[in-house]
Design a protein around this motif. Structure first.
Motif, mmCIF file in Angstrom:
data_model
loop_
_atom_site.group_PDB
_atom_site.id
_atom_site.type_symbol
_atom_site.label_atom_id
_atom_site.label_comp_id
_atom_site.label_asym_id
_atom_site.label_seq_id
_atom_site.Cartn_x
_atom_site.Cartn_y
_atom_site.Cartn_z
ATOM 1 N N UNK B 38 -28.644 9.601 11.163
ATOM 2 C CA UNK B 38 -27.550 8.682 10.779
ATOM 3 C C UNK B 38 -26.852 8.337 9.598
ATOM 4 N N UNK B 65 -26.500 16.141 21.568
ATOM 5 C CA UNK B 65 -25.289 16.655 21.616
ATOM 6 C C UNK B 65 -24.881 15.905 19.703
ATOM 7 N N UNK B 66 -25.044 14.688 19.906
ATOM 8 C CA UNK B 66 -24.397 14.445 18.516
ATOM 9 C C UNK B 66 -24.868 14.872 17.271
ATOM 10 N N UNK B 69 -22.995 17.857 16.442
ATOM 11 C CA UNK B 69 -22.178 17.587 16.056
ATOM 12 C C UNK B 69 -22.323 17.085 14.662
ATOM 13 N N UNK B 72 -22.053 20.365 12.462
ATOM 14 C CA UNK B 72 -20.742 20.601 12.500
ATOM 15 C C UNK B 72 -20.195 20.222 11.762
ATOM 16 N N UNK B 73 -19.613 19.162 11.829
ATOM 17 C CA UNK B 73 -19.252 18.084 10.423
ATOM 18 C C UNK B 73 -20.099 18.677 9.221
ATOM 19 N N UNK B 76 -18.457 22.041 8.143
ATOM 20 C CA UNK B 76 -17.720 21.991 7.620
ATOM 21 C C UNK B 76 -16.750 21.178 7.039
#
Lengths: 343, 406
Positions: B38, B65-66, B69, B72-73, B76
């Motif tokens: 985090x 799921x977070x 995500x 993914x961040x 990308x």
């Protein structure tokens, strides 16, 4: 609210002829769920916390014990899950997702606190309050096809389409999306057996059928369903033991007591299965001492199956339970309060 | 979490003090890891080190799921733009200054803006030595993700987030890599999902994933062409495999492929009729040879085939040019086949159910009421249904009422 399974275990063997719903143990079981922070499983299930609260709270309302969880704490927790974009995550600090956003709206509606969103909700950039939640949802609609993504990363599924129409209708903000396109999309998911899948071409599945029928119902277009074919397919979900499965030749499971029975209710064919046998099956999946309901007799209980088992019993008219609404899976009283008696 | 099919051990002995302590340590370790991720994500430390931290957590808890995500961040806004890939260098030969850095890229930018930024960093003008960033090529990263996912998917084949993340990664390949390279990745997915469906031939996610992989492989974007023939072959193989007759997922898929298959073959009327006959032979001989006609999956497929004949307006059809008479002859013949099937299967409710359904369908096609004989037959079949199937007596009540009205 936790989704930790156990500690209870559904009865597995011989049962007395007259088995009853163990209301008090179930209430205590649900109340105890948030006090299990000394279990690793509690932390491993944080991604379902908000939905867990919806399942537990709704079960308590159906059991006639709406005050068994603190209303203030419930509201505080829900609001603490909201993100700046207006959507809700599964727990504080989790990303917003449509499924937890639906649960948040459902819980707030159930405890009559939707107005708290206007008082204290986030999402100021989107206009704040209920509108910010509505806009978060509306932005997830695929304007081309009418279906919805679960979050900004784009997974599409008819479950999300239903979740959107459900939440938006409770917020009285259905006009933010293209309902006709959503209806067209549901129709494009219909199969020859009368059922519906995740997307066009996907196999019929009782969970998706519930989602699609409920979405059509909210849109006022249940007339588009092939009632006879679907009713036959759904009625064949009941297996010899009385329980229901989700697809042909799969195992029965208590949660399908909801997905299948609510679907049959929505098309007026609940009498096409044996309600008595289904009731018996659900009751056999209870832990009558420590509370909670499992997927099948002898398995670990959890709040998900506890909720859907009790909701199924309510549909079947089990004595003493509050009436459940087949479309929203919430107490009928709540839906009438929010949407009016002739929703 | 929602536990499916997890038996509770017979002994629910209390845990020892030591076991309790161990659990507290595990909780602490898990929560520390979560906090660390985090913090680093909040600081936008989109690095390989943080990627590995998320791997560690996701192996323990793929439902989080977070964290997917966050991953993914990380890719990308960080790793993809630090690395470069020679294959994508041909995509956008328009700019020469790789100015976009991760520290300035904002999470608020749209994905198209991100891929433009990506292309800026991987232009033809980059000297070859710069084609490998410190985290390897984009292709390396994407392959690494796919390999990381595989064992977790084997362990948790019903976790939505895993399938979803896998598709997202492959879509990144479409956006960032040369189409031939992306196509190669999707081709491997077809093999992978084939293996997953061998392990569990009814996995809902697996069948859905297969459809999406095929759609990609057929797409113009990846220089694809129709795979209807090979997919149809695949369903034939599954149906003839172990428990294939009961595999409704395979029958369903078959029902969806047939109309396109016949169109693409440019099938004439005779070929279409033969095709329909062959499908009926397949399903009926399967009913006779396999578990005999008690598998409901087979009956739903039978219903599909009959629907193409009896109720074809607005539905899938196999023989669109049949006259009404052709259809009536065909249904009459099927009623005889069903009647024969009863011999030796007097206890099979599906036969009685079908006999009633298609007798009534025949009347409807001929726009007439049932003849007295047909009515008597239907009533006697209904009596058998009542005897054989008590669970659905409410349905038989409704059927009886509708028969009486005729």
């Amino acid at each position: 609210m936790s989704l930790v399974s156990g500690p209870g275990r559904a009865a597995s063997s011989a049962l007395p002829d007259e088995i009853q719903l163990a209301i008090e143990p179930h209430v205590k079981y649900i109340q105890s769920l948030d006090s299990r922070r000394n279990e690793l499983e509690y932390w491993l299930t944080e991604h379902l916390r908000l939905s867990g609260l919806y399942w537990g709270l709704t079960a308590l309302h159906l059991l006639g014990r709406p005050d068994a969880l603190s209303r203030d704490e419930t509201i505080e927790f829900i609001l603490s899950c909201q993100n700046e974009n207006g959507g809700f995550g599964a727990a504080p600090g989790h990303d917003a997702h449509l499924l937890s956003t639906l649960s948040a709206v459902q819980v707030l509606a159930t405890v009559d606190a939707l107005d708290e969103l206007d008082e204290r909700g986030k999402g100021d950039k989107e206009g704040g309050g209920k509108l910010a939640v509505g806009k978060y949802i509306a932005n997830l609609q695929n304007r081309e096809t009418g279906t919805f993504a679960g979050d900004e990363w784009g997974e599409e599924d008819t479950r999300f389409l239903y979740a959107s129409l459900n939440a938006l209708s409770l917020l009285l903000l259905l006009h933010l999306v293209n309902v006709n396109k959503a209806v067209d999309y549901v129709v494009s998911c219909a199969n020859f057996d009368g059922g519906y899948g995740v997307s066009p071409g996907a196999e019929s599945h009782s969970g998706q059928i519930f989602a699609c029928l409920a979405a059509l119902n909210i849109a006022g277009r249940i007339d588009l369903v092939n009632v006879d074919k679907l009713g036959r397919w759904l009625s064949e979900r009941q297996v010899d033991g009385g329980g229901l499965n989700g697809r042909p030749e799969k195992l029965e499971d208590v949660c399908y007591s909801w997905w299948v029975a609510s679907s049959l209710t929505m098309i007026g064919k609940l009498h096409w299965i044996d309600g008595g046998k289904l009731t018996e099956f659900i009751l056999k999946c209870q832990d009558t001492k420590q509370g909670g309901i499992a997927d099948r007799p002898g398995d670990m209980v959890d709040v998900f199956h506890t909720h859907f088992g009790i909701a199924g019993l309510s549909l079947l008219g089990y004595p003493g339970l509050e009436e459940v609404d087949a479309v929203y899976c919430m107490p009928k009283k709540v839906i009438e309060r929010v949407l009016g008696p002739n929703k | 979490m929602a536990s499916h099919g997890i038996p509770r051990p017979a002994t629910t002995a209390h845990r020892t003090e030591q076991q309790l302590q161990e659990e507290q340590l595990q909780i602490q370790e898990y929560r520390d890891l979560e906090d660390l991720i985090r913090t680093k994500i909040a600081e936008r430390q989109y690095t390989l080190e943080v990627l590995q931290l998320t791997s560690k957590l996701l192996k323990k808890n793929p439902e989080y799921y977070t964290i997917w995500n966050d991953r993914r961040r990380l890719l990308i806004y960080g790793l993809f733009s630090e690395s470069s890939d020679s294959s994508s260098s041909s995509k956008e030969p328009s700019s020469s200054s790789p100015t976009v850095t991760t520290s300035t890229s904002s999470e608020g930018v749209s994905s198209s803006a991100v891929s433009t930024a990506e292309n800026l960093t991987t232009t033809l003008h980059d000297p070859p030595s710069r084609n490998r960033g410190k985290s390897g090529t984009i292709l390396d990263l994407i392959k690494g993700e796919l390999e990381f996912l595989f064992p977790i998917m084997i362990k948790f084949p019903k976790c939505y987030w895993l399938w979803n993340y896998r598709l997202w990664i492959l879509q990144q390949a479409n956006e960032r890599l040369d189409p031939d390279i992306a196509r190669d990745l999707w081709n491997r997915e077809l093999i992978l999902v084939g293996k997953m469906l061998v392990k569990d031939s009814r996995n809902f996610h697996g069948w859905g994933y297969r459809r999406m992989v095929v759609t990609q492989l057929e797409s113009q974007e990846l220089h694809g062409k129709s795979m209807v023939e090979s997919e149809f072959e695949y369903t034939t193989k599954v149906i003839h495999g172990l428990n294939g007759l009961s595999n409704f997922s395979a029958w369903h898929r078959r029902s969806k492929l047939i109309p396109t298959l016949l169109d693409q073959r440019g099938a004439d009327d005779a070929t279409r009729q033969q095709f329909l006959e062959d499908e009926f032979d397949l399903i009926i001989s399967a009913m006779y040879t396999d578990s005999y006609p008690y598998a409901q999956s087979a009956w739903f497929y039978y219903q599909f085939l009959m629907t193409t004949v009896t109720d074809y307006v607005g539905h899938a059809t196999i023989t669109p040019n049949w006259t009404q008479e052709d259809r009536v002859v065909f249904v009459t013949r099927q009623l005889a086949v069903l009647g024969d099937m009863l011999d030796g299967a007097e206890d099979c409710k599906w036969v009685y159910d079908a006999l009633i359904e298609y007798t009534l369908a025949l009347c409807q096609m001929e726009e007439r009421e049932p003849l007295p004989d047909e009515k008597t037959d239907c009533q006697s079949w209904l009596m058998e249904l009542r005897k054989l199937d008590h669970l659905r007596s409410g349905r038989w009540d409704d059927l009886e009422i509708s028969l009486e009205k005729r």
